[in-house]
Write a protein that holds these residues in place. Structure first.
Motif, short mmCIF file in Angstrom:
data_model
loop_
_atom_site.label_atom_id
_atom_site.label_comp_id
_atom_site.label_asym_id
_atom_site.label_seq_id
_atom_site.Cartn_x
_atom_site.Cartn_y
_atom_site.Cartn_z
N MET B 1 31.37 27.14 -27.02
CA MET B 1 30.93 26.95 -25.63
C MET B 1 31.92 27.64 -24.69
SD MET B 1 30.33 23.43 -23.51
CE MET B 1 32.06 23.14 -23.23
N ARG B 2 31.38 28.24 -23.67
CA ARG B 2 32.25 28.96 -22.72
C ARG B 2 31.80 28.62 -21.28
NH1 ARG B 2 34.83 34.23 -23.60
NH2 ARG B 2 35.21 35.18 -21.57
N GLN B 22 37.01 27.35 -22.77
CA GLN B 22 36.35 27.99 -23.90
C GLN B 22 36.78 27.25 -25.16
OE1 GLN B 22 37.11 32.17 -24.28
NE2 GLN B 22 35.76 32.37 -26.06
N LEU B 45 26.44 20.00 -17.43
CA LEU B 45 26.06 20.49 -18.78
C LEU B 45 24.68 19.95 -19.18
CD1 LEU B 45 29.44 20.11 -20.73
CD2 LEU B 45 28.49 22.18 -19.71
N ILE B 56 27.62 28.87 -17.83
CA ILE B 56 27.88 28.10 -19.06
C ILE B 56 27.10 28.79 -20.17
CG2 ILE B 56 27.60 25.86 -20.21
CD1 ILE B 56 27.43 24.73 -17.23
N THR B 57 27.77 29.16 -21.22
CA THR B 57 27.08 29.81 -22.35
C THR B 57 27.44 29.10 -23.65
OG1 THR B 57 28.90 31.40 -22.41
CG2 THR B 57 26.87 32.13 -21.35
N GLY B 58 26.59 29.27 -24.63
CA GLY B 58 26.86 28.74 -25.96
C GLY B 58 26.51 27.28 -26.14
N LEU B 59 25.77 26.73 -25.20
CA LEU B 59 25.36 25.32 -25.33
C LEU B 59 23.87 25.29 -25.71
CD1 LEU B 59 26.89 22.64 -24.81
CD2 LEU B 59 25.80 22.58 -22.58
N ARG B 63 19.54 19.00 -25.01
CA ARG B 63 20.76 18.19 -25.02
C ARG B 63 20.44 16.73 -24.72
NH1 ARG B 63 21.95 23.20 -22.31
NH2 ARG B 63 21.21 22.28 -20.38
#
Lengths: 252, 185
Positions: B1-2, B22, B45, B56-59, B63
Motif C-alpha cells: 500500500m502506498r 508506504q 481508506l 492511495i494505491t495498492g489497496l 474493503r
C-alpha cells in the motif's frame, strides 16, 4: 413491599377522585341551579337512565367505529406521508407545506368544510384522520431527522440493501416515536371526532346526543354523555397501551 | 500500500497534511496519540471520507471496516448482526456467522443488550471478518479485550490472510498481529 406500594398508590388515587367529586358537589350546591351545574348524583342518575336504553349503546358503538376508522386511517396516512417525505426530497417539498397547513388549521374550519363535501357520518371519520395523520407524520419525521448517523454510515459501509436498511436500521429507530404518536393521536382523534359529531350531528352518535342535550337544556344528560366519552377515551388509551406493551414483550 | 501527499481537514482543523506512507507488509498498524488522524485515515481508506488531495494505491477495491464504535443493532442478536452484512441463502449465512462467532468465543444467539463491552467488540469484529471483502480496516479492534482474547483475535485476523490496516495505541497488539507499524504525529 411492592404490593403495599401499589395499594397505597390506589388509595391515593381514590382519595384524589373523591376530593374532586366532593368539590364538584359543593360547587353544584353553591350554584344551586341544575341547569348550570348539576351535581354528581344527578349526573349518575341520568347516566343510569341512558345505559338502560338500547340507543345509548348503539350511539357509543357507532361513534367508536367512526373515530377508530379515522384514527387507523390517520395513522396509516401519517406513516405513508412520513415514508414519502423521508425517502424523497421532492416529495418532502411537496407534502411538508400542506401537512403543516393542515396541522395549523382550526378543526372547526375543517368540520364546516367537510359538512359541505360529504355525508354527516363521514365528517367525524375525516376529522379524526386529518388530526391524527400530521401528529404521526411530525413524530416520524422528527425521529428520522435525529436518527443515529453512525448506523447509517455502517449500513453504507457494509452495502446493505435498501430493504435491509429500512427494516433493520430505520424502522427500529422510528418505532418508539410511532408508539408515542399513536397514544397522543388517540386523544386528538377522540376529541376532534366528537367535535365533528356535535357540529355535523350524524344519526346515532355521542356528539349528536351532546348537542341535543344542550338544545333541550338537559344539562345532567350532557354531563352523562361527556362522562361516557371520558370513560371510553380512558378505556381506549389503556387498550392501546396494552397492545404496545404486548408488542414490546413479543419483540423481547 | 502506498499513500502519497494525503491531506484532510474538518472545517478549519487540519487532520492530515501531506501524509506519506508506504508498506509491503500484509498487516499495517497505525499508531500515534489520540487525535493524530488514525480514525480519519481509516475512514478515508474505507471511502467514507474524501481527501482534499493525495493518492492511495495498492489497496483492494472491496474493503470491510470495523468502526471505533461497535455500531451493532440492539434489536438483533449476535448472529443476526453478522448475518445482516452477508449475502447468500439463510443456511449459508447462518453457517458463516455462527462459525466466526464461535471462533471468537461468542454465543451466536446472545442478546446484544446483555453483552459486555468486550463481547460487543468481538461481534463487531466478527461482522467485519465475515463481510465479503478483500481487505480489512479495523479501528481499535481489541478495545476492552484482555491479553488472551486479544491474542486469539489477532491470530484469527492473521489467519484470514487478508491485507489489513489496524489502528491501535498498543505495541503489544501490533506485535500480536505481526504488523508493520506506521506512526502518525
Amino acid at each position: 413491599m411492592e404490593k403495599r406500594k401499589a395499594l397505597s398508590k390506589r388509595i391515593s388515587s381514590l382519595i384524589a377522585v373523591l376530593f374532586w367529586v366532593a368539590l364538584w358537589q359543593l360547587a353544584s350546591m353553591a350554584v344551586g341551579k341544575e341547569l348550570i351545574l348539576p351535581g354528581p348524583l344527578s349526573v349518575l342518575k341520568s347516566l343510569w337512565s341512558l345505559v338502560r336504553q338500547g340507543s345509548f349503546w348503539t350511539s357509543i358503538l357507532m361513534t367508536l367505529l367512526r373515530i377508530m376508522l379515522g384514527y387507523v386511517a390517520g395513522v396509516v396516512l401519517g406513516c405513508l406521508l412520513a415514508l414519502a417525505c423521508c425517502t424523497s426530497d421532492v416529495l418532502n417539498s411537496l407534502f411538508s407545506p400542506i401537512i403543516r397547513m393542515v396541522r395549523a388549521t382550526p378543526v372547526a374550519s375543517f368540520i364546516i368544510l367537510a359538512m359541505l363535501w360529504m355525508s354527516k357520518g363521514g365528517v367525524p371519520v375525516l376529522m379524526s384522520a386529518l388530526i391524527v395523520a400530521p401528529v404521526v407524520w411530525g413524530n416520524l419525521i422528527e425521529s428520522y431527522s435525529s436518527r443515529d448517523r453512525d448506523l447509517d454510515e455502517m449500513a453504507t459501509a457494509y452495502r446493505l440493501t435498501r430493504w435491509k436498511r429500512f427494516r433493520h436500521v430505520i424502522v427500529p429507530n422510528l418505532l418508539p416515536s410511532l408508539k408515542a404518536a399513536c397514544l397522543t393521536g388517540l386523544g386528538f382523534a377522540w376529541k376532534s371526532g366528537i367535535a365533528a359529531e356535535v357540529l355535523s350531528q350524524p344519526k346515532l352518535a355521542i356528539g349528536s346526543n351532546i348537542y341535543y342535550s344542550k338544545v333541550y337544556l338537559e344539562t345532567p344528560e350532557l354531563f352523562a354523555w361527556t362522562a361516557s366519552v371520558i370513560a371510553l377515551s380512558f378505556a381506549l388509551e389503556i387498550l392501546v397501551k396494552k397492545l404496545i406493551a404486548r408488542r414490546n414483550r413479543n419483540e423481547n | 500500500m502506498r499513500i502519497e501527499n494525503l491531506s484532510f481537514s474538518f472545517g478549519q482543523k487540519q487532520i492530515l497534511k501531506d501524509f506519506n506512507a508506504q508498506s509491503d507488509s500484509k498487516i499495517i498498524c497505525l499508531m500515534g496519540p489520540s487525535g493524530c488522524g488514525k480514525t480519519t485515515l481509516l475512514r478515508i481508506l474505507a471511502g467514507i471520507l474524501k481527501p482534499e488531495c493525495g493518492t492511495i494505491t495498492g489497496l483492494p477495491e472491496s474493503r470491510s471496516i470495523m468502526f471505533q464504535e461497535d455500531r451493532l443493532l440492539p434489536h438483533l442478536n449476535a448472529r443476526e448482526n453478522v448475518e445482516l452484512v452477508l449475502d447468500g441463502t439463510d443456511e449459508e449465512k447462518a453457517k458463516t456467522s455462527t462459525g466466526i462467532l464461535k471462533q471468537l468465543d461468542i454465543d451466536p444467539e446472545m442478546d446484544i443488550n446483555t453483552m459486555s463491552g468486550g463481547m460487543k467488540r468481538r461481534v463487531a469484529l466478527a461482522r467485519a471478518l465475515a463481510f465479503n471483502s478483500d481487505a480489512l480496516l479495523l479501528d481499535e479492534p481489541f478495545k476492552g479485550l484482555d491479553q488472551d482474547l486479544m491474542e486469539s483475535c489477532a491470530r484469527i485476523i492473521r489467519e484470514t490472510g487478508k491485507p489489513a490496516v489496524v489502528s491501535t495505541h498498543s505495541e503489544a497488539e501490533a506485535q500480536a498481529l505481526g504488523a508493520e507499524i506506521i506512526h502518525l504525529r
